[in-house]
Design an enzyme around this catalytic site. Structure first.
Site, mmCIF file in Angstrom:
data_model
loop_
_atom_site.group_PDB
_atom_site.id
_atom_site.type_symbol
_atom_site.label_atom_id
_atom_site.label_comp_id
_atom_site.label_asym_id
_atom_site.label_seq_id
_atom_site.Cartn_x
_atom_site.Cartn_y
_atom_site.Cartn_z
ATOM 1 N N GLU A 40 136.947 -16.259 59.772
ATOM 2 C CA GLU A 40 136.708 -15.258 58.714
ATOM 3 C C GLU A 40 136.173 -13.957 59.351
ATOM 4 O O GLU A 40 135.394 -14.009 60.318
ATOM 5 C CB GLU A 40 135.651 -15.841 57.761
ATOM 6 C CG GLU A 40 135.211 -14.951 56.626
ATOM 7 C CD GLU A 40 134.132 -15.628 55.757
ATOM 8 O OE1 GLU A 40 133.578 -16.681 56.170
ATOM 9 O OE2 GLU A 40 133.856 -15.102 54.670
ATOM 10 N N LYS A 111 139.534 -13.486 49.490
ATOM 11 C CA LYS A 111 138.549 -14.524 49.134
ATOM 12 C C LYS A 111 138.081 -14.380 47.687
ATOM 13 O O LYS A 111 137.639 -13.298 47.269
ATOM 14 C CB LYS A 111 137.352 -14.416 50.086
ATOM 15 C CG LYS A 111 136.307 -15.514 49.944
ATOM 16 C CD LYS A 111 135.224 -15.319 51.014
ATOM 17 C CE LYS A 111 134.220 -16.450 51.057
ATOM 18 N NZ LYS A 111 133.233 -16.248 52.144
ATOM 19 N N CYS A 144 136.356 -19.776 53.936
ATOM 20 C CA CYS A 144 134.997 -20.305 53.983
ATOM 21 C C CYS A 144 134.531 -20.907 52.661
ATOM 22 O O CYS A 144 135.026 -21.937 52.246
ATOM 23 C CB CYS A 144 134.047 -19.233 54.513
ATOM 24 S SG CYS A 144 132.567 -19.980 55.258
HETATM 25 C C1 ACM Z 1 130.768 -18.190 53.855
HETATM 26 O O1 ACM Z 1 131.489 -18.212 52.854
HETATM 27 N N1 ACM Z 1 130.983 -17.318 54.833
HETATM 28 C C2 ACM Z 1 129.654 -19.139 54.008
#
Ligand code: ACM
Length: 263
Positions: A40, A111, A144
Protein backbone atom coordinates in the site's frame (compact mmCIF):
# COMPACT_ATOMS: atom_id res chain seq x y z
CA UNK A 1 0.96 -21.92 -13.76
CA UNK A 2 1.56 -18.35 -12.61
CA UNK A 3 4.82 -17.07 -11.12
CA UNK A 4 4.29 -14.33 -8.56
CA UNK A 5 6.57 -11.99 -6.61
CA UNK A 6 5.59 -9.96 -3.56
CA UNK A 7 7.93 -7.09 -2.79
CA UNK A 8 8.23 -6.28 0.92
CA UNK A 9 10.21 -3.09 1.55
CA UNK A 10 10.34 0.11 3.59
CA UNK A 11 8.83 3.08 1.70
CA UNK A 12 10.02 6.44 3.06
CA UNK A 13 7.64 9.36 3.67
CA UNK A 14 8.76 12.48 1.80
CA UNK A 15 11.51 10.69 -0.15
CA UNK A 16 9.94 9.83 -3.50
CA UNK A 17 13.30 9.65 -5.32
CA UNK A 18 14.57 7.09 -2.85
CA UNK A 19 11.34 5.05 -3.13
CA UNK A 20 11.64 5.07 -6.92
CA UNK A 21 15.22 3.81 -6.78
CA UNK A 22 14.36 1.09 -4.26
CA UNK A 23 11.31 -0.11 -6.20
CA UNK A 24 13.21 -0.06 -9.53
CA UNK A 25 15.93 -2.26 -8.06
CA UNK A 26 13.47 -4.71 -6.49
CA UNK A 27 11.38 -4.90 -9.67
CA UNK A 28 14.52 -5.75 -11.67
CA UNK A 29 15.03 -8.69 -9.29
CA UNK A 30 11.40 -9.79 -9.87
CA UNK A 31 11.70 -10.09 -13.64
CA UNK A 32 10.81 -13.80 -13.68
CA UNK A 33 7.38 -13.21 -12.15
CA UNK A 34 4.28 -12.76 -14.28
CA UNK A 35 2.52 -10.93 -11.40
CA UNK A 36 4.28 -8.59 -8.95
CA UNK A 37 2.50 -7.17 -5.89
CA UNK A 38 3.91 -4.18 -3.97
CA UNK A 39 2.62 -2.70 -0.65
CA UNK A 40 0.00 0.00 0.00
CA UNK A 41 1.16 3.61 -0.70
CA UNK A 42 4.46 2.23 -1.98
CA UNK A 43 5.45 5.50 -3.65
CA UNK A 44 4.82 7.85 -0.75
CA UNK A 45 5.00 6.19 2.65
CA UNK A 46 2.04 6.16 5.01
CA UNK A 47 2.09 8.27 8.15
CA UNK A 48 1.65 11.83 6.84
CA UNK A 49 1.81 14.71 9.35
CA UNK A 50 -1.54 16.06 8.14
CA UNK A 51 -3.60 16.45 4.98
CA UNK A 52 -1.42 19.27 3.60
CA UNK A 53 1.65 17.09 3.98
CA UNK A 54 -0.17 14.25 2.21
CA UNK A 55 -1.30 16.61 -0.55
CA UNK A 56 2.29 17.73 -1.15
CA UNK A 57 3.35 14.11 -1.80
CA UNK A 58 0.49 13.04 -4.11
CA UNK A 59 0.08 13.23 -7.85
CA UNK A 60 -2.37 12.20 -10.57
CA UNK A 61 -1.59 8.85 -12.23
CA UNK A 62 -0.83 10.57 -15.57
CA UNK A 63 1.80 12.88 -14.04
CA UNK A 64 3.51 10.42 -11.73
CA UNK A 65 7.16 9.51 -12.26
CA UNK A 66 6.52 6.42 -10.09
CA UNK A 67 3.74 5.20 -12.38
CA UNK A 68 6.07 5.80 -15.34
CA UNK A 69 8.61 3.44 -13.77
CA UNK A 70 5.94 0.78 -13.20
CA UNK A 71 4.62 1.04 -16.75
CA UNK A 72 8.08 0.85 -18.35
CA UNK A 73 9.00 -2.13 -16.15
CA UNK A 74 5.75 -3.98 -16.88
CA UNK A 75 6.41 -3.60 -20.61
CA UNK A 76 10.12 -4.45 -20.45
CA UNK A 77 9.69 -7.44 -18.15
CA UNK A 78 6.40 -8.58 -19.74
CA UNK A 79 4.52 -8.69 -16.45
CA UNK A 80 1.52 -7.45 -14.50
CA UNK A 81 2.29 -5.11 -11.59
CA UNK A 82 0.01 -4.24 -8.66
CA UNK A 83 1.13 -1.33 -6.47
CA UNK A 84 -0.32 0.90 -3.81
CA UNK A 85 -0.28 4.49 -5.03
CA UNK A 86 -0.89 7.86 -3.34
CA UNK A 87 -3.26 9.41 -5.87
CA UNK A 88 -4.40 13.00 -6.31
CA UNK A 89 -7.42 13.81 -8.43
CA UNK A 90 -8.23 17.54 -8.44
CA UNK A 91 -8.49 18.42 -4.73
CA UNK A 92 -9.13 14.83 -3.62
CA UNK A 93 -6.67 12.21 -2.39
CA UNK A 94 -7.24 8.49 -2.84
CA UNK A 95 -5.45 5.50 -1.34
CA UNK A 96 -5.27 3.61 -4.63
CA UNK A 97 -4.04 0.29 -5.95
CA UNK A 98 -2.89 0.25 -9.57
CA UNK A 99 -3.03 -2.77 -11.85
CA UNK A 100 -0.67 -2.41 -14.79
CA UNK A 101 -0.62 -4.84 -17.71
CA UNK A 102 2.40 -6.00 -19.78
CA UNK A 103 1.15 -3.63 -22.50
CA UNK A 104 1.32 -0.72 -20.04
CA UNK A 105 -2.43 -0.27 -19.56
CA UNK A 106 -3.40 1.03 -16.12
CA UNK A 107 -6.48 0.16 -14.05
CA UNK A 108 -7.34 1.29 -10.53
CA UNK A 109 -9.07 0.32 -7.32
CA UNK A 110 -9.49 2.97 -4.62
CA UNK A 111 -9.55 1.90 -0.97
CA UNK A 112 -13.06 1.92 0.47
CA UNK A 113 -12.51 1.22 4.18
CA UNK A 114 -10.23 3.94 5.54
CA UNK A 115 -8.24 3.21 8.70
CA UNK A 116 -7.79 5.68 11.57
CA UNK A 117 -6.25 9.02 10.40
CA UNK A 118 -6.73 8.03 6.75
CA UNK A 119 -10.29 9.31 7.25
CA UNK A 120 -8.92 12.86 7.56
CA UNK A 121 -6.71 12.52 4.49
CA UNK A 122 -8.35 10.38 1.84
CA UNK A 123 -11.69 10.34 0.10
CA UNK A 124 -13.44 6.98 0.28
CA UNK A 125 -12.90 4.89 -2.85
CA UNK A 126 -15.45 5.57 -5.57
CA UNK A 127 -14.61 2.95 -8.19
CA UNK A 128 -16.51 0.02 -6.67
CA UNK A 129 -14.92 -3.43 -6.49
CA UNK A 130 -13.66 -4.20 -9.99
CA UNK A 131 -12.18 -7.50 -11.17
CA UNK A 132 -9.61 -7.49 -13.98
CA UNK A 133 -8.34 -9.92 -16.62
CA UNK A 134 -4.86 -11.32 -16.02
CA UNK A 135 -4.03 -13.71 -18.87
CA UNK A 136 -6.82 -16.31 -18.70
CA UNK A 137 -7.44 -15.59 -15.01
CA UNK A 138 -9.22 -12.89 -12.98
CA UNK A 139 -7.70 -10.65 -10.33
CA UNK A 140 -9.36 -8.40 -7.76
CA UNK A 141 -7.69 -5.87 -5.46
CA UNK A 142 -8.32 -4.86 -1.85
CA UNK A 143 -6.16 -2.53 0.23
CA UNK A 144 -5.07 -3.29 3.78
CA UNK A 145 -7.93 -2.51 6.23
CA UNK A 146 -10.53 -3.51 3.61
CA UNK A 147 -9.72 -7.06 4.69
CA UNK A 148 -11.84 -6.72 7.86
CA UNK A 149 -15.06 -6.36 5.86
CA UNK A 150 -16.21 -9.81 4.68
CA UNK A 151 -18.66 -8.44 2.15
CA UNK A 152 -15.93 -7.20 -0.19
CA UNK A 153 -14.22 -10.58 -0.42
CA UNK A 154 -17.53 -12.24 -1.30
CA UNK A 155 -18.28 -9.69 -3.99
CA UNK A 156 -14.88 -10.44 -5.55
CA UNK A 157 -15.66 -14.18 -5.51
CA UNK A 158 -19.08 -13.59 -7.08
CA UNK A 159 -17.36 -11.58 -9.82
CA UNK A 160 -15.13 -14.56 -10.56
CA UNK A 161 -11.83 -13.45 -9.01
CA UNK A 162 -9.28 -16.28 -8.94
CA UNK A 163 -6.88 -14.23 -6.86
CA UNK A 164 -6.86 -11.09 -4.75
CA UNK A 165 -3.86 -8.78 -4.63
CA UNK A 166 -3.86 -7.09 -1.22
CA UNK A 167 -1.30 -4.27 -0.92
CA UNK A 168 -1.02 -3.45 2.77
CA UNK A 169 0.61 -1.37 5.48
CA UNK A 170 -0.46 -3.67 8.32
CA UNK A 171 0.34 -2.91 11.93
CA UNK A 172 -0.95 -6.12 13.58
CA UNK A 173 -1.09 -9.83 12.74
CA UNK A 174 -4.90 -10.10 12.70
CA UNK A 175 -4.69 -10.56 8.92
CA UNK A 176 -3.18 -14.00 9.60
CA UNK A 177 -6.54 -15.00 11.10
CA UNK A 178 -8.86 -13.27 8.64
CA UNK A 179 -7.17 -13.59 5.24
CA UNK A 180 -6.71 -17.40 5.25
CA UNK A 181 -10.34 -17.72 6.42
CA UNK A 182 -11.49 -15.63 3.44
CA UNK A 183 -9.42 -17.82 1.13
CA UNK A 184 -11.27 -20.88 2.48
CA UNK A 185 -14.70 -19.23 2.37
CA UNK A 186 -14.27 -18.05 -1.21
CA UNK A 187 -11.73 -20.58 -2.48
CA UNK A 188 -9.33 -18.16 -4.13
CA UNK A 189 -5.66 -17.16 -3.78
CA UNK A 190 -4.71 -14.06 -1.77
CA UNK A 191 -1.44 -12.14 -1.94
CA UNK A 192 -1.07 -9.85 1.08
CA UNK A 193 2.03 -7.73 0.50
CA UNK A 194 2.94 -5.79 3.63
CA UNK A 195 5.68 -3.24 4.27
CA UNK A 196 8.37 -3.06 6.94
CA UNK A 197 9.87 -0.20 8.96
CA UNK A 198 8.47 2.48 11.27
CA UNK A 199 7.11 6.00 10.73
CA UNK A 200 6.89 8.11 13.92
CA UNK A 201 4.52 6.19 16.26
CA UNK A 202 3.62 3.42 13.77
CA UNK A 203 5.62 0.20 13.27
CA UNK A 204 4.63 -1.95 10.33
CA UNK A 205 4.43 -5.68 10.82
CA UNK A 206 6.07 -7.24 7.73
CA UNK A 207 5.42 -10.97 7.22
CA UNK A 208 4.09 -10.55 3.68
CA UNK A 209 2.25 -13.77 2.82
CA UNK A 210 0.41 -15.75 0.16
CA UNK A 211 -2.55 -18.06 0.80
CA UNK A 212 -4.05 -20.81 -1.37
CA UNK A 213 -7.76 -21.70 -1.75
CA UNK A 214 -7.45 -24.21 1.11
CA UNK A 215 -6.42 -21.36 3.41
CA UNK A 216 -2.84 -22.62 3.66
CA UNK A 217 -0.11 -19.99 3.93
CA UNK A 218 2.10 -21.08 1.01
CA UNK A 219 4.80 -18.41 1.47
CA UNK A 220 5.69 -15.96 4.22
CA UNK A 221 8.37 -13.27 4.52
CA UNK A 222 10.26 -12.09 7.60
CA UNK A 223 9.05 -9.50 10.12
CA UNK A 224 11.53 -6.75 9.29
CA UNK A 225 13.70 -7.52 6.25
CA UNK A 226 13.41 -6.17 2.73
CA UNK A 227 12.48 -9.26 0.76
CA UNK A 228 10.94 -10.60 -2.44
CA UNK A 229 8.62 -13.52 -1.85
CA UNK A 230 8.35 -15.76 -4.92
CA UNK A 231 5.52 -18.25 -5.37
CA UNK A 232 4.24 -20.43 -8.18
CA UNK A 233 0.50 -21.13 -8.21
CA UNK A 234 -2.05 -22.84 -10.42
CA UNK A 235 -4.86 -20.26 -10.47
CA UNK A 236 -7.22 -22.88 -11.93
CA UNK A 237 -7.43 -24.36 -8.42
CA UNK A 238 -9.58 -21.35 -7.58
CA UNK A 239 -12.16 -22.48 -10.13
CA UNK A 240 -13.01 -25.50 -7.98
CA UNK A 241 -15.54 -24.02 -5.56
CA UNK A 242 -16.47 -27.34 -3.91
CA UNK A 243 -15.98 -27.36 -0.12
CA UNK A 244 -17.11 -30.99 0.00
CA UNK A 245 -18.35 -33.21 -2.83
CA UNK A 246 -21.84 -31.84 -2.12
CA UNK A 247 -21.14 -28.22 -1.08
CA UNK A 248 -20.31 -25.33 -3.39
CA UNK A 249 -19.17 -22.14 -1.62
CA UNK A 250 -21.23 -19.87 -3.86
CA UNK A 251 -24.16 -22.01 -5.00
CA UNK A 252 -25.02 -23.10 -1.45
CA UNK A 253 -25.77 -19.54 -0.37
CA UNK A 254 -29.33 -18.27 0.25
CA UNK A 255 -29.16 -14.57 -0.69
CA UNK A 256 -32.94 -14.27 -0.25
CA UNK A 257 -32.37 -14.88 3.48
CA UNK A 258 -29.51 -12.37 3.79
CA UNK A 259 -31.41 -9.12 3.21
CA UNK A 260 -30.51 -7.82 6.70
CA UNK A 261 -26.94 -7.31 5.51
CA UNK A 262 -28.11 -4.39 3.37
CA UNK A 263 -29.40 -2.43 6.41
C1 ACM B 1 -4.21 0.02 7.05
O1 ACM B 1 -5.31 -0.03 6.49
N1 ACM B 1 -3.17 0.59 6.46
C2 ACM B 1 -4.02 -0.54 8.40
Amino acid sequence: MLQTAQIQFNPQVGKPGRNHTTVSGLLAQSADARLVVLPELANSGYNFLNRDHALSLASPVEKSEYVGILVETAKKQNQYIVSGFHEKEEDKLFNTSLFISPKGRIWKYRKIHLFMNEKQIFTRGNLGLPVFELDEYKLGMLICFDYLFPEVWRIMALKGADMIAHPSNLVTYKAFKVVPAQAVINRFFIFTTNRIGAERDITFSGRTFAVDPEGEVIAEASVAKEEILFTEIDPMQARNKMLTIKNHVLDDRFPELYGDILK
